[in-house]
Every structure is written in structure tokens, then in C-alpha cells.
Design a protein around this motif. Structure first.
Motif, PDB file in Angstrom:
ATOM      1  N   LEU A 133       0.821  -1.212   0.000  1.00 53.92           N
ATOM      2  CA  LEU A 133       0.000   0.000   0.000  1.00 53.92           C
ATOM      3  C   LEU A 133       0.854   1.261   0.000  1.00 53.92           C
ATOM      4  O   LEU A 133       0.503   2.267  -0.622  1.00 53.92           O
ATOM      5  N   THR A 134       1.993   1.202   0.686  1.00 56.23           N
ATOM      6  CA  THR A 134       2.891   2.351   0.716  1.00 56.23           C
ATOM      7  C   THR A 134       3.442   2.648  -0.670  1.00 56.23           C
ATOM      8  O   THR A 134       3.882   3.766  -0.940  1.00 56.23           O
ATOM      9  N   GLY A 135       3.384   1.657  -1.554  1.00 57.89           N
ATOM     10  CA  GLY A 135       3.795   1.882  -2.934  1.00 57.89           C
ATOM     11  C   GLY A 135       2.995   2.970  -3.612  1.00 57.89           C
ATOM     12  O   GLY A 135       3.375   3.460  -4.687  1.00 57.89           O
ATOM     13  N   GLY A 136       1.885   3.395  -2.983  1.00 57.47           N
ATOM     14  CA  GLY A 136       1.132   4.533  -3.502  1.00 57.47           C
ATOM     15  C   GLY A 136       1.956   5.807  -3.525  1.00 57.47           C
ATOM     16  O   GLY A 136       1.585   6.775  -4.198  1.00 57.47           O
ATOM     17  N   HIS A 137       3.085   5.817  -2.806  1.00 61.17           N
ATOM     18  CA  HIS A 137       3.990   6.968  -2.830  1.00 61.17           C
ATOM     19  C   HIS A 137       4.649   7.139  -4.190  1.00 61.17           C
ATOM     20  O   HIS A 137       5.364   8.120  -4.407  1.00 61.17           O
ATOM     21  N   THR A 138       4.417   6.216  -5.091  1.00 60.04           N
ATOM     22  CA  THR A 138       5.007   6.333  -6.422  1.00 60.04           C
ATOM     23  C   THR A 138       4.424   7.496  -7.208  1.00 60.04           C
ATOM     24  O   THR A 138       4.988   7.926  -8.212  1.00 60.04           O
ATOM     25  N   ILE A 139       3.263   8.014  -6.759  1.00 54.36           N
ATOM     26  CA  ILE A 139       2.703   9.217  -7.380  1.00 54.36           C
ATOM     27  C   ILE A 139       2.416  10.245  -6.290  1.00 54.36           C
ATOM     28  O   ILE A 139       2.375   9.921  -5.109  1.00 54.36           O
ATOM     29  N   GLY A 140       2.236  11.476  -6.696  1.00 52.54           N
ATOM     30  CA  GLY A 140       1.862  12.520  -5.753  1.00 52.54           C
ATOM     31  C   GLY A 140       3.042  13.225  -5.103  1.00 52.54           C
ATOM     32  O   GLY A 140       4.189  13.095  -5.528  1.00 52.54           O
ATOM     33  N   PHE A 141       2.740  13.965  -4.034  1.00 51.23           N
ATOM     34  CA  PHE A 141       3.754  14.786  -3.385  1.00 51.23           C
ATOM     35  C   PHE A 141       3.510  14.860  -1.886  1.00 51.23           C
ATOM     36  O   PHE A 141       2.460  14.465  -1.387  1.00 51.23           O
ATOM     37  N   SER A 142       4.509  15.365  -1.173  1.00 48.06           N
ATOM     38  CA  SER A 142       4.393  15.609   0.259  1.00 48.06           C
ATOM     39  C   SER A 142       4.822  17.039   0.553  1.00 48.06           C
ATOM     40  O   SER A 142       5.710  17.582  -0.112  1.00 48.06           O
ATOM     41  N   HIS A 143       4.191  17.651   1.550  1.00 48.14           N
ATOM     42  CA  HIS A 143       4.558  19.015   1.924  1.00 48.14           C
ATOM     43  C   HIS A 143       5.893  19.026   2.659  1.00 48.14           C
ATOM     44  O   HIS A 143       6.220  18.084   3.393  1.00 48.14           O
ATOM     45  N   CYS A 144       6.642  20.088   2.471  1.00 46.15           N
ATOM     46  CA  CYS A 144       7.990  20.188   3.041  1.00 46.15           C
ATOM     47  C   CYS A 144       8.001  20.006   4.559  1.00 46.15           C
ATOM     48  O   CYS A 144       8.956  19.457   5.113  1.00 46.15           O
ATOM     49  N   ILE A 145       6.952  20.459   5.214  1.00 45.50           N
ATOM     50  CA  ILE A 145       6.897  20.369   6.668  1.00 45.50           C
ATOM     51  C   ILE A 145       6.988  18.922   7.143  1.00 45.50           C
ATOM     52  O   ILE A 145       7.427  18.653   8.260  1.00 45.50           O
ATOM     53  N   PHE A 163      11.803  10.642  -9.997  1.00 45.62           N
ATOM     54  CA  PHE A 163      12.027  10.276 -11.397  1.00 45.62           C
ATOM     55  C   PHE A 163      10.736  10.161 -12.216  1.00 45.62           C
ATOM     56  O   PHE A 163      10.659  10.669 -13.330  1.00 45.62           O
ATOM     57  N   THR A 164       9.735   9.476 -11.696  1.00 47.22           N
ATOM     58  CA  THR A 164       8.486   9.308 -12.445  1.00 47.22           C
ATOM     59  C   THR A 164       7.295   9.663 -11.542  1.00 47.22           C
ATOM     60  O   THR A 164       6.478   8.808 -11.208  1.00 47.22           O
ATOM     61  N   PRO A 165       7.179  10.921 -11.141  1.00 43.89           N
ATOM     62  CA  PRO A 165       6.170  11.326 -10.161  1.00 43.89           C
ATOM     63  C   PRO A 165       4.728  11.187 -10.627  1.00 43.89           C
ATOM     64  O   PRO A 165       3.820  11.073  -9.813  1.00 43.89           O
ATOM     65  N   GLY A 166       4.509  11.194 -11.942  1.00 40.24           N
ATOM     66  CA  GLY A 166       3.160  11.103 -12.457  1.00 40.24           C
ATOM     67  C   GLY A 166       2.801   9.744 -13.012  1.00 40.24           C
ATOM     68  O   GLY A 166       1.762   9.578 -13.649  1.00 40.24           O
ATOM     69  N   LYS A 167       3.651   8.746 -12.763  1.00 43.24           N
ATOM     70  CA  LYS A 167       3.420   7.401 -13.288  1.00 43.24           C
ATOM     71  C   LYS A 167       3.379   6.395 -12.147  1.00 43.24           C
ATOM     72  O   LYS A 167       4.249   6.398 -11.272  1.00 43.24           O
ATOM     73  N   PHE A 168       2.374   5.550 -12.165  1.00 45.98           N
ATOM     74  CA  PHE A 168       2.272   4.513 -11.141  1.00 45.98           C
ATOM     75  C   PHE A 168       3.130   3.330 -11.584  1.00 45.98           C
ATOM     76  O   PHE A 168       2.778   2.584 -12.490  1.00 45.98           O
ATOM     77  N   ASP A 169       4.274   3.179 -10.950  1.00 47.69           N
ATOM     78  CA  ASP A 169       5.198   2.090 -11.267  1.00 47.69           C
ATOM     79  C   ASP A 169       5.935   1.691 -10.007  1.00 47.69           C
ATOM     80  O   ASP A 169       5.527   2.061  -8.904  1.00 47.69           O
ATOM     81  N   ASN A 170       7.009   0.937 -10.131  1.00 47.96           N
ATOM     82  CA  ASN A 170       7.753   0.499  -8.947  1.00 47.96           C
ATOM     83  C   ASN A 170       8.998   1.344  -8.697  1.00 47.96           C
ATOM     84  O   ASN A 170       9.884   0.957  -7.930  1.00 47.96           O
ATOM     85  N   MET A 171       9.074   2.518  -9.331  1.00 50.59           N
ATOM     86  CA  MET A 171      10.239   3.375  -9.163  1.00 50.59           C
ATOM     87  C   MET A 171      10.423   3.826  -7.714  1.00 50.59           C
ATOM     88  O   MET A 171      11.555   3.998  -7.245  1.00 50.59           O
ATOM     89  N   ALA A 186       7.235  18.640  -2.456  1.00 45.92           N
ATOM     90  CA  ALA A 186       8.115  17.960  -3.404  1.00 45.92           C
ATOM     91  C   ALA A 186       7.490  16.631  -3.787  1.00 45.92           C
ATOM     92  O   ALA A 186       6.724  16.043  -3.015  1.00 45.92           O
ATOM     93  N   PHE A 187       7.814  16.154  -4.983  1.00 44.59           N
ATOM     94  CA  PHE A 187       7.297  14.872  -5.435  1.00 44.59           C
ATOM     95  C   PHE A 187       7.875  13.742  -4.593  1.00 44.59           C
ATOM     96  O   PHE A 187       9.058  13.747  -4.226  1.00 44.59           O
ATOM     97  N   ASN A 188       7.048  12.745  -4.320  1.00 42.59           N
ATOM     98  CA  ASN A 188       7.519  11.582  -3.567  1.00 42.59           C
ATOM     99  C   ASN A 188       8.478  10.732  -4.392  1.00 42.59           C
ATOM    100  O   ASN A 188       9.395  10.126  -3.852  1.00 42.59           O
ATOM    101  N   ASP A 189       8.248  10.675  -5.686  1.00 44.92           N
ATOM    102  CA  ASP A 189       9.121   9.936  -6.598  1.00 44.92           C
ATOM    103  C   ASP A 189       9.763  10.948  -7.535  1.00 44.92           C
ATOM    104  O   ASP A 189       9.087  11.521  -8.392  1.00 44.92           O
TER     105      ASP A 189
END
Length: 273
Positions: free
Chosen positions: A132-144, A191-199, A186-189
Motif C-alpha cells: 500500500l505504501t507503494g502509492g507513494h510512487t505518485i503525488g507529493f508531500s509538503h515540506c513540513i 524520477f516518475t512522479p506522475g506514473k504509477f510504477d515500482n520506481m 516535493a514529489f515523492n518519486d
């Protein structure tokens, strides 16, 4: 977790266990609202927009909970992730309290033991948690959420020395004004922040995990084997993610008289005081 997928996932995890999945089915709206999934897919960015369209098409039939479950799946599929079937027929809850949030959601600064125990309390094992944590392959987190890794890691090191040095420098530049502008992110991934993969999993051993929790996944002996597995085999990751999401989507559901089909997703049909 990643935003917006993070929000959708945690909305499920914040609900305590209730009824079983016995009243759910894959074709629940086959007769009552046959265009349900098509309408949700067109308006997935805004659940409220999908709800409004559905109310015009199938009044008082489709719950916001079902819209959320399908919108989550469609988001994953739209950006390259796996498609998985969703059981339908949930009802919307009759209780919504801010006090229920804290303690039910994983935080970026929690220890791995704390996070594992939190997921276990919801019925999810370690492998399911990592998937489930693999969902971090897309999206972003706030700097805080990760600023302490950049500016105040320890007395000896201002920046976490296990962060990739170039990655850390880039993050310090992006988040320079995070105390003033709380929306800095900042993007969580990287390299491929907008693609759901195993990066996401490939990034972790390279010091490219954004959150302290991300970094801990590849260090803790309980989670590291699954990180390594998913980093080398995207097919297995997709399969495990799909199964975990199906399980998540029936967690804490309301059916029958224990819930309602809301007319609007942002309020109850009637307010009782």
C-alpha cells in the motif's frame, strides 16, 4: 503517503471496523444506476462533481463511499497502475468526528514498529502495508513533513547523511521558504512522479526516499525484503497492491441501516443535535 492517493487511502484507514463485505457485490448498481462507473471515471478529480452528476442520473442511489472507492481505483489505473475490481454497495457513515482521525492515520515521523502496529490493528500484515505504501510512487508531500531531515536532523548533521546529497540539496532549495509558505512541497518519486510504477521502491536504497518513513522501509529487516522484491518485480508489486487495495476498500464499510446514501458528500442528510 502520496497526495492525492494518500488522502483516498487514509480515508478508508480512519474508519473503525463495522460490517462485513457480505452485502457488497461487483455489479451492485447494474440495474439501479448502470452508468455509475462511467460517470465516476469522467469526474474522478472531484468526488463532489461525480456525486452531483450521479444524483442527476440516479437520485439517492450511489453512496459517496462507493464513489471514493472507485475514484481511487480509476486514479491508479489512469496513471499506469493496475486495474482491480471493486465490490459496491457501501453506505455513507452517520458519524464524522475529528477526534477519530488522530491515532488512526500513519504519520511521516512514526517509528516503523508504530506504523506496523497501526496497520495490524486494521487487519493488514507487513507485506500488505509495504504494498500500500507503494502509492507513494505518485503525488507529493509538503515540506513540513520532511523538513527535519533537511535542516535539523541531529546535533552532528543538519541534513540526514543517508539522503542522496544531490537530492538533499535540491530539496533544501525547494523547501527554503517552507516555514512561510506551508504549501511548499516535493514529489515523492523524483524520477516518475506522475506514473504509477515500482520506481518508488527502486529509489529507496539510493537515498531518494522523501520521508523518514520511506527511508525506514528499506532499513527495517521486517520491511526491507518486500521493498527489494517490489523494486525488482513490478508485476508482483501490482498484484500485491491490487489485493491490498481490494481488502482496504471493504475495510470498515457501512451497509444497510448502519449508514445512508448522502445527498451531498460534505454533509449528512439530516443533522441531529
Amino acid at each position: 503517503m502520496a497526495f492525492p492517493l494518500r488522502v483516498l487511502l487514509l480515508l478508508f484507514l480512519s474508519i473503525p471496523f463495522s460490517e462485513s463485505k457480505s452485502n457488497l457485490s461487483f455489479d451492485y448498481y447494474k440495474r439501479s444506476c448502470p452508468n455509475f462507473e462511467k460517470i465516476v471515471r469522467d469526474g474522478y478529480e472531484v468526488v463532489v462533481r461525480a456525486k452531483t452528476t450521479l444524483e442527476l442520473t440516479c437520485p439517492k442511489v450511489v453512496s459517496c463511499a462507493d464513489i471514493l472507492a472507485v475514484a481511487t481505483r480509476d486514479l491508479v489505473t489512469m496513471v499506469g497502475g493496475p486495474y482491480y475490481k471493486i465490490r459496491l454497495g457501501r453506505k455513507d457513515g452517520l458519524v464524522s468526528k475529528a477526534s477519530r482521525v488522530e491515532g488512526n492515520l500513519p504519520r511521516s515521523n512514526m517509528s516503523m514498529t508504530h506504523v506496523i502496529n497501526l496497520f495490524a490493528s486494521k487487519g493488514f500484515n507487513v507485506q500488505e502495508m509495504v504494498a500500500l505504501t507503494g502509492g507513494h510512487t505518485i503525488g507529493f508531500s509538503h515540506c513540513i513533513e520532511f523538513s527535519d531531515r533537511l535542516y535539523s536532523y541531529s546535533k552532528k548533521h543538519a541534513t540526514d547523511p543517508e539522503l542522496n546529497s544531490k537530492f538533499a540539496a535540491g530539496l533544501r532549495n525547494i523547501c527554503a521558504n517552507h516555514t512561510i509558505d506551508k504549501t511548499m512541497s516535493a514529489f515523492n518519486d523524483v524520477f516518475t512522479p506522475g506514473k504509477f510504477d515500482n520506481m518508488y521502491f527502486k529509489n529507496l536504497p539510493r537515498g531518494l526516499g522523501l520521508l523518514a518513513y520511506d527511508h525506514a522501509l528499506v532499513k527495517d529487516p521486517r520491511t526491507k525484503p518486500f521493498v527489494e522484491l517490489y523494486a525488482t518485480n513490478q508485476t508482483v508489486f501490482f498484484q500485491d497492491f491490487s489485493r491490498a487495495m481490494q481488502k482496504l476498500s471493504i475495510h470498515g464499510i457501512k451497509t444497510a441501516k448502519n449508514g445512508e446514501v448522502r445527498n451531498r458528500c460534505d454533509q449528512f442528510n439530516s443533522i441531529q443535535t
